[in-house]
Design an enzyme around this catalytic site. Structure first.
Site, mmCIF file in Angstrom:
data_model
loop_
_atom_site.group_PDB
_atom_site.id
_atom_site.type_symbol
_atom_site.label_atom_id
_atom_site.label_comp_id
_atom_site.label_asym_id
_atom_site.label_seq_id
_atom_site.Cartn_x
_atom_site.Cartn_y
_atom_site.Cartn_z
ATOM 1 N N LYS A 168 0.954 -0.937 -0.044
ATOM 2 C CA LYS A 168 0.165 -0.027 -0.107
ATOM 3 C C LYS A 168 0.772 1.166 -0.059
ATOM 4 C CE LYS A 168 -3.138 -0.037 3.474
ATOM 5 N NZ LYS A 168 -1.972 -0.016 4.303
ATOM 6 N N THR B 73 3.956 1.440 -1.062
ATOM 7 C CA THR B 73 4.498 1.621 -2.396
ATOM 8 C C THR B 73 3.914 2.232 -3.396
ATOM 9 O OG1 THR B 73 5.922 -0.323 -1.551
ATOM 10 C CG2 THR B 73 5.738 0.531 -4.123
ATOM 11 N N ARG C 200 2.291 7.655 7.255
ATOM 12 C CA ARG C 200 2.546 7.597 8.712
ATOM 13 C C ARG C 200 4.020 7.333 8.806
ATOM 14 N NH1 ARG C 200 -0.801 2.513 10.030
ATOM 15 N NH2 ARG C 200 -0.393 1.969 7.881
ATOM 16 N N LYS D 119 8.879 -6.525 10.051
ATOM 17 C CA LYS D 119 8.693 -5.985 8.603
ATOM 18 C C LYS D 119 9.811 -5.299 8.086
ATOM 19 C CE LYS D 119 5.437 -3.195 8.287
ATOM 20 N NZ LYS D 119 4.516 -2.103 8.567
ATOM 21 N N ALA E 217 -2.785 0.592 14.124
ATOM 22 C CA ALA E 217 -3.952 0.821 13.190
ATOM 23 C C ALA E 217 -5.146 -0.339 13.753
ATOM 24 C CB ALA E 217 -3.744 0.402 11.867
ATOM 25 N N PHE F 243 -4.080 -0.920 7.164
ATOM 26 C CA PHE F 243 -4.523 -2.089 6.990
ATOM 27 C C PHE F 243 -5.646 -2.284 5.651
ATOM 28 C CE2 PHE F 243 -3.575 -3.241 11.783
ATOM 29 C CZ PHE F 243 -2.541 -3.678 11.363
ATOM 30 N N PHE G 244 3.286 -8.006 -9.177
ATOM 31 C CA PHE G 244 4.676 -8.966 -8.599
ATOM 32 C C PHE G 244 5.182 -9.961 -9.761
ATOM 33 C CE2 PHE G 244 2.929 -7.433 -4.905
ATOM 34 C CZ PHE G 244 4.146 -7.473 -3.777
ATOM 35 N N TRP H 257 6.949 -0.450 -8.019
ATOM 36 C CA TRP H 257 8.366 -0.900 -7.223
ATOM 37 C C TRP H 257 9.321 -1.016 -8.129
ATOM 38 C CZ3 TRP H 257 11.807 -4.620 -7.516
ATOM 39 C CH2 TRP H 257 12.667 -5.010 -6.411
#
Length: 559
Positions: free
Chosen positions: A74, A76, A97, A108, A276, A304, A384, A412
């Protein structure tokens, strides 16, 4: 075959502009920023005051399908979209954020976008940045110390030490601090009692700061925070302890928005980041409203999936801030949709068009929900390498059947160039389709009525089931006159239900609310469906294991 570069390698090769130049691009004067080195700055309230008469740009929310362990990307897409809008000649800003150190060193890794859609300086943003989270940690723990000191010094307020609700915090994943005993060592060390730590982003201070309009408003919110109950069962607030002034003093710089840039020098506001699950999961209202004055488009995101993040953005943040989104972009991935269609994580590389079609039910429900708020929905397919042409084609056809515009995103791999198609759709939709934002419910409904609105209309569940404790807590809030606030649902992010294993788009289920409490300073009522972990632990192999810094300061392993 092209050489694979890590996010940090790509970030290290970025040609950043001095932050003064970035500020000028979006109408901020040099004297209106406070530099934190060459590439980071705080924006002063002088600039906010000067720009408030500017016309608002268009607000574009980026949200996502129900998240899976496969990841959706999200941030990215948000960064890539802002870069893509600038690529097609628009003046766009992105507001995100701030990362928390706990996840950075835990599972992460970094949290500043990825590939060629990143915000920089990536290392600084992921680590100490401008010290905002440290200031919140200090303010939170100052209040905790004042509570225990008040009891030690005679307890004039009659605080019931068994009903202290304020917890200490640390911006780190440390499971050993979840349940502790403090005050050991005899009379000079205070009263012995059980206490708990949370991660800093779970503090109500973070939520209050992210919904405040300025420092005086933040001070007022701090004063309203309920920290304990007295022996008569009445709430005790931070204001009763006269703590708000000292806390606000610690937060006087943290409340100012942070300005950085993307890899393509698009201005980026990175400010605040409430947990979140138990809070509203959005960047600060101050940064969002400022960003609307700085550009023609402001791209922002919510935590999320749309059932949690977007619902809270629209029912809490937009309600408090008077925001009117022009469109919402729902990020989906082929692999995540296949997981919602029943495919195991270790089989995602295999082509499975039928599972993709089955999993589309999850995306379809999020599209319906966004439209329910009166906002046009757009689908962004974050591509992807393992996605096959047959799967991509099937998803595009399903979106067309559903009457929703869709774009394939390669932010990306290609930065803004790979998100130009989405940018053009966003411009077209926001120009041609009139948004008519409206919140889901009236805050003056009862707590149970508001809960059922969310469960039935957003989750597509059957009803809410309140535990005896939750019923008792609701009755107390009604007696205290603290029930006319928005609802902030605290539940798993992995499902529309309160069962993280229930993927896809289930219907008719019950949502079990275990506890209800008020975040009076933030201004919402938290309804917990289970034991939401507010102090995460580290995994068996933390991301920190692979991190290092060389003698010249070059960092490695930060994702």
């Amino acid at each position: 075959m092209a050489e694979f570069k890590t996010d940090i390698q790509i970030a290290d090769e970025a040609k950043m502009l001095p932050i003064v130049e970035v500020a000028k691009k979006c109408g901020i004067k040099e004297e209106e920023i406070e530099n934190y080195g060459k590439y980071k700055a705080k924006i002063s309230f002088d600039a906010i005051e000067r720009l408030k008469s500017n016309k608002d740009g268009k607000l574009v929310l980026v949200t996502a399908i129900t998240p899976t362990p496969a990841g959706e990307g999200k941030s990215t897409v948000s960064i890539g979209l802002a870069q893509g809008l600038n690529k097609i000649g628009k003046n766009a800003i992105v507001a995100l954020r701030e990362p928390s150190l706990g996840p950075v060193f835990g599972i992460k890794g970094g949290a500043a976008g990825g590939g060629y859609s990143q915000v920089v300086p990536m290392e600084d943003i992921n680590l100490h940045f401008t010290g905002d989270l440290h200031a919140m940690t200090a303010a939170n723990n100052l209040l905790a110390a004042l509570i225990d000191n008040h009891i030690h010094q005679g307890n004039k307020l009659g605080i019931d030490s068994r009903r202290i609700t304020w917890k200490r915090v640390l911006d780190m994943n440390d499971r050993s601090l979840r349940n502790i005993v403090i005050g050991l060592g005899g009379k000079a060390c205070g009263f012995t009692r059980e206490d708990h730590f949370m991660i800093t982003v779970a503090s109500e201070i973070m939520a209050a700061l992210c919904l405040a309009s300025d420092l005086p408003d933040l001070k007022e919110r701090l004063s309203k925070m309920i920290v304990a109950y007295n022996l008569e069962g009445k709430p005790v607030t931070a204001g009763d302890l006269n703590a708000q002034g000292a806390m606000a003093m610690l937060l006087k710089d943290a409340i100012k928005p942070n300005l950085v840039q993307t890899l393509e020098n698009t201005p980026a506001l990175i400010h605040g980041g409430p947990f979140a699950n138990i809070a509203h999961g959005c960047n600060s209202l101050i940064a969002t409203k400022l960003g609307l004055k700085m550009g023609d488009y402001l791209v922002t995101e919510a935590g999320f999936g749309a059932d949690l993040g977007a619902e809270k953005f629209l029912d809490i943040k937009c309600r408090f801030g008077g925001l009117k989104p022009s469109a919402a972009v729902i990020v989906a991935t082929i692999r995540a949709l296949k997981m919602h269609g029943g495919v195991a994580k270790d089989q995602l590389k295999e082509e499975n068009v039928q599972a993709l079609k089955d999993g589309f039910a999850n995306l379809g429900r999020h599209i319906e929900n966004i439209r329910k708020f009166g906002i046009p929905a757009i689908v962004a397919v974050n591509r992807f390498a393992d996605d096959t042409e047959a799967e991509i084609q099937a998803l595009m056809e399903k979106c067309e059947e559903y009457g929703v515009k869709v774009a394939l995103c390669e932010g990306w791999a290609k930065g803004g160039e790979g998100v130009k198609e989405l940018a053009e759709i966003v411009v077209k939709v926001t120009d041609e389709e009139k948004a008519d934002y409206k919140p889901l419910y009236d805050v003056n409904l009862t707590i149970e009525e508001k809960l059922n609105k969310i469960v039935k209309e957003i989750y597509h569940g059957g009803k809410v089931v309140l535990s005896p404790a939750a019923k008792k807590e609701i009755k107390t809030l009604e007696e205290l006159g603290l029930d006319k606030m928005p609802i902030c649902m605290a539940k798993t992010q992995y499902s529309f239900t309160d069962d993280p294993k229930a993927v896809g788009a289930p219907e008719g289920f019950e949502i079990n609310v275990q506890t209800v409490r008020v975040s009076a300073g933030a201004g919402f009522i938290v309804c917990e469906t289970g034991n939401i972990m507010v102090m995460p632990g580290l995994p068996k192999v933390p991301a920190a294991d692979k991190m290092d810094v060389s003698a010249d300061g070059t960092m490695t392993g930060l994702f």
